[in-house]
Design an enzyme around this catalytic site. Sequence first.
Site, PDB file in Angstrom:
ATOM      1  N   LYS A  61      40.521 -47.542 -54.942  1.00 36.20           N
ATOM      2  CA  LYS A  61      41.955 -47.712 -54.675  1.00 36.20           C
ATOM      3  C   LYS A  61      42.483 -49.018 -55.304  1.00 36.20           C
ATOM      4  O   LYS A  61      43.488 -49.007 -55.996  1.00 36.20           O
ATOM      5  CB  LYS A  61      42.217 -47.700 -53.157  1.00 36.20           C
ATOM      6  CG  LYS A  61      41.793 -46.378 -52.503  1.00 36.20           C
ATOM      7  CD  LYS A  61      42.058 -46.360 -51.009  1.00 36.20           C
ATOM      8  CE  LYS A  61      41.151 -47.249 -50.196  1.00 36.20           C
ATOM      9  NZ  LYS A  61      39.717 -46.905 -50.273  1.00 36.20           N
ATOM     10  N   THR A  62      41.759 -50.110 -55.076  1.00 27.27           N
ATOM     11  CA  THR A  62      42.180 -51.403 -55.638  1.00 27.27           C
ATOM     12  C   THR A  62      42.142 -51.345 -57.161  1.00 27.27           C
ATOM     13  O   THR A  62      43.046 -51.831 -57.845  1.00 27.27           O
ATOM     14  CB  THR A  62      41.223 -52.518 -55.156  1.00 27.27           C
ATOM     15  OG1 THR A  62      41.035 -52.377 -53.751  1.00 27.27           O
ATOM     16  CG2 THR A  62      41.761 -53.887 -55.478  1.00 27.27           C
ATOM     17  N   ASP A 106      46.539 -53.790 -49.229  1.00 16.63           N
ATOM     18  CA  ASP A 106      45.364 -53.081 -48.705  1.00 16.63           C
ATOM     19  C   ASP A 106      45.461 -52.927 -47.184  1.00 16.63           C
ATOM     20  O   ASP A 106      46.172 -53.696 -46.529  1.00 16.63           O
ATOM     21  CB  ASP A 106      44.110 -53.900 -49.076  1.00 16.63           C
ATOM     22  CG  ASP A 106      42.876 -53.022 -49.162  1.00 16.63           C
ATOM     23  OD1 ASP A 106      43.002 -51.790 -49.009  1.00 16.63           O
ATOM     24  OD2 ASP A 106      41.786 -53.562 -49.384  1.00 16.63           O
ATOM     25  N   THR A 155      42.335 -46.607 -45.534  1.00 16.98           N
ATOM     26  CA  THR A 155      41.155 -45.789 -45.264  1.00 16.98           C
ATOM     27  C   THR A 155      41.468 -44.830 -44.117  1.00 16.98           C
ATOM     28  O   THR A 155      40.666 -43.967 -43.795  1.00 16.98           O
ATOM     29  CB  THR A 155      39.980 -46.691 -44.841  1.00 16.98           C
ATOM     30  OG1 THR A 155      40.463 -47.614 -43.855  1.00 16.98           O
ATOM     31  CG2 THR A 155      39.430 -47.472 -46.019  1.00 16.98           C
ATOM     32  N   ARG A 214      31.410 -48.257 -55.300  1.00 15.16           N
ATOM     33  CA  ARG A 214      31.034 -49.615 -54.874  1.00 15.16           C
ATOM     34  C   ARG A 214      29.563 -49.668 -54.469  1.00 15.16           C
ATOM     35  O   ARG A 214      28.863 -50.613 -54.775  1.00 15.16           O
ATOM     36  CB  ARG A 214      31.914 -50.101 -53.719  1.00 15.16           C
ATOM     37  CG  ARG A 214      31.452 -51.490 -53.253  1.00 15.16           C
ATOM     38  CD  ARG A 214      32.288 -52.102 -52.154  1.00 15.16           C
ATOM     39  NE  ARG A 214      33.616 -52.389 -52.620  1.00 15.16           N
ATOM     40  CZ  ARG A 214      34.719 -51.995 -52.002  1.00 15.16           C
ATOM     41  NH1 ARG A 214      34.632 -51.319 -50.889  1.00 15.16           N
ATOM     42  NH2 ARG A 214      35.889 -52.288 -52.495  1.00 15.16           N
TER      43      ARG A 214
HETATM   44  P1  ADP Z   1      38.551 -49.507 -52.817  1.00 15.51           P
HETATM   45  O1  ADP Z   1      39.763 -50.338 -53.122  1.00 15.51           O
HETATM   46  O2  ADP Z   1      38.856 -48.046 -52.705  1.00 15.51           O
HETATM   47  O3  ADP Z   1      37.764 -50.013 -51.652  1.00 15.51           O
HETATM   48  P2  ADP Z   1      37.595 -50.575 -55.344  1.00 15.51           P
HETATM   49  O4  ADP Z   1      38.715 -50.253 -56.248  1.00 15.51           O
HETATM   50  O5  ADP Z   1      37.491 -51.990 -54.865  1.00 15.51           O
HETATM   51  O6  ADP Z   1      37.572 -49.585 -54.087  1.00 15.51           O
HETATM   52  O7  ADP Z   1      36.247 -50.132 -56.097  1.00 15.51           O
HETATM   53  C1  ADP Z   1      34.985 -50.677 -55.771  1.00 15.51           C
HETATM   54  C2  ADP Z   1      34.179 -50.920 -57.017  1.00 15.51           C
HETATM   55  O8  ADP Z   1      33.826 -49.678 -57.583  1.00 15.51           O
HETATM   56  C3  ADP Z   1      34.926 -51.709 -58.099  1.00 15.51           C
HETATM   57  O9  ADP Z   1      34.142 -52.811 -58.488  1.00 15.51           O
HETATM   58  C4  ADP Z   1      35.045 -50.814 -59.278  1.00 15.51           C
HETATM   59  O10 ADP Z   1      34.491 -51.464 -60.374  1.00 15.51           O
HETATM   60  C5  ADP Z   1      34.152 -49.640 -58.970  1.00 15.51           C
HETATM   61  N1  ADP Z   1      34.831 -48.379 -59.232  1.00 15.51           N
HETATM   62  C6  ADP Z   1      35.574 -47.673 -58.356  1.00 15.51           C
HETATM   63  N2  ADP Z   1      35.993 -46.524 -58.901  1.00 15.51           N
HETATM   64  C7  ADP Z   1      35.525 -46.503 -60.150  1.00 15.51           C
HETATM   65  C8  ADP Z   1      35.628 -45.559 -61.216  1.00 15.51           C
HETATM   66  N3  ADP Z   1      36.264 -44.407 -61.041  1.00 15.51           N
HETATM   67  N4  ADP Z   1      35.030 -45.837 -62.390  1.00 15.51           N
HETATM   68  C9  ADP Z   1      34.338 -46.993 -62.527  1.00 15.51           C
HETATM   69  N5  ADP Z   1      34.190 -47.922 -61.551  1.00 15.51           N
HETATM   70  C10 ADP Z   1      34.772 -47.691 -60.384  1.00 15.51           C
END
Ligand code: ADP
Length: 337
Positions: A61-62, A106, A155, A214
């Site tokens: 998401k981030t 977030d 979430t 992650r």
């Molecule tokens: P969320 O915000 O949903 O908790 P993040 O955007 O922080 O998740 O993602 C976590 C990690 O996973 C990041 O470091 C990112 O590099 C990696 N990541 C997430 N989705 C992908 C994707 N589709 N392709 C490559 N790396 C990804």
Amino acid sequence: MEKVRLDENPEEDKALRPLLLSDFIGQKLLKDKLSVFIEAARMRKAPIDHILFSGPPGLGKTTLAGIIAQEMGGRFHSSSAPALTKPGDLVKILTILEDGDVFFLDEIHRLSRQCEEILYPALEDGYIDFILGEGMTTQSIKLPLKPFTLVGATTRSGMLSSPLKSRFGIDLKLEFYDPADLALIVERSARLLEINMKKEAALTVAKRARMTPRVANRLVRRLRDYATVENVQEIDGAFASECLEKLGVDELGLVELDRKLLRLMIERYNGGPVGIRTLAALVDEEERTIEEDHEPFMLRISLWEKTPQGRMASPQAFSHLGFPTVTKSNENQGRLF
Ligand code: ADP
């Protein structure tokens, strides 16, 4: 044994974040939609509509919010709802946003009511109303904002108030990743971290990474630690499995805390139902940690069940942990899933 935790470490994540939509692996349906919305906004020379991303932690998401800022040529500002303790904290951010900036918020389901009230006119009509002074000298000020995009992440989309939810023009849900996409993410991360890893090892990691990028990236880093200490030049499938075993990550991707929760439900409560509060107290963790980091994946792979009476271990959980399967009728448990 080293404990594998599933919660966040933003600094650790940063280096591996894709910056463009074309580098973002998987989530094809979501990406297709998003690229149309980005393209349309570019053609209109206007910011993209406000977006809500929902889905379990670590799915991207981030990362997607950062990609939107990059693709739209705006700056990226990020905060988290629990960090906005006073309405003034939110006002401060909103008033520094420039035309086309992306504001990533977030855990938006944890936003306070007062902050929500400030957001409504900001999202709908592009201004904020706030009160200056106290008592007799109180003054209400209407401040126009520059056109920006709010990207909210949650979430727990069910916990978002409906007025807030309705302010988002675009509502996208992230899904768990399949092993093939996750293997590509592992290969990409290994390449960026200059780790020599065979394809078979990437797939081994992907299969045990809880369908979550992650977690996959974190396992890649732990494998690198083992390879460094044991002076292994190339990580192959056997070495990867051996390391994952040492890390306590089993063939389904469960970590020690998952197994502990399931074992408790089975041994003490004959499979449940058990209240989430009781479970949290028994394993000495916060309820939120269980509900957000552990439960969604176990629900997804059908080891865990959610009923109005509490959580239950499924027959698959019994057999995965080597317990004889109980033939307890669940018909009266009023299952939600
Ligand atoms: P969320 O915000 O949903 O908790 P993040 O955007 O922080 O998740 O993602 C976590 C990690 O996973 C990041 O470091 C990112 O590099 C990696 N990541 C997430 N989705 C992908 C994707 N589709 N392709 C490559 N790396 C990804």
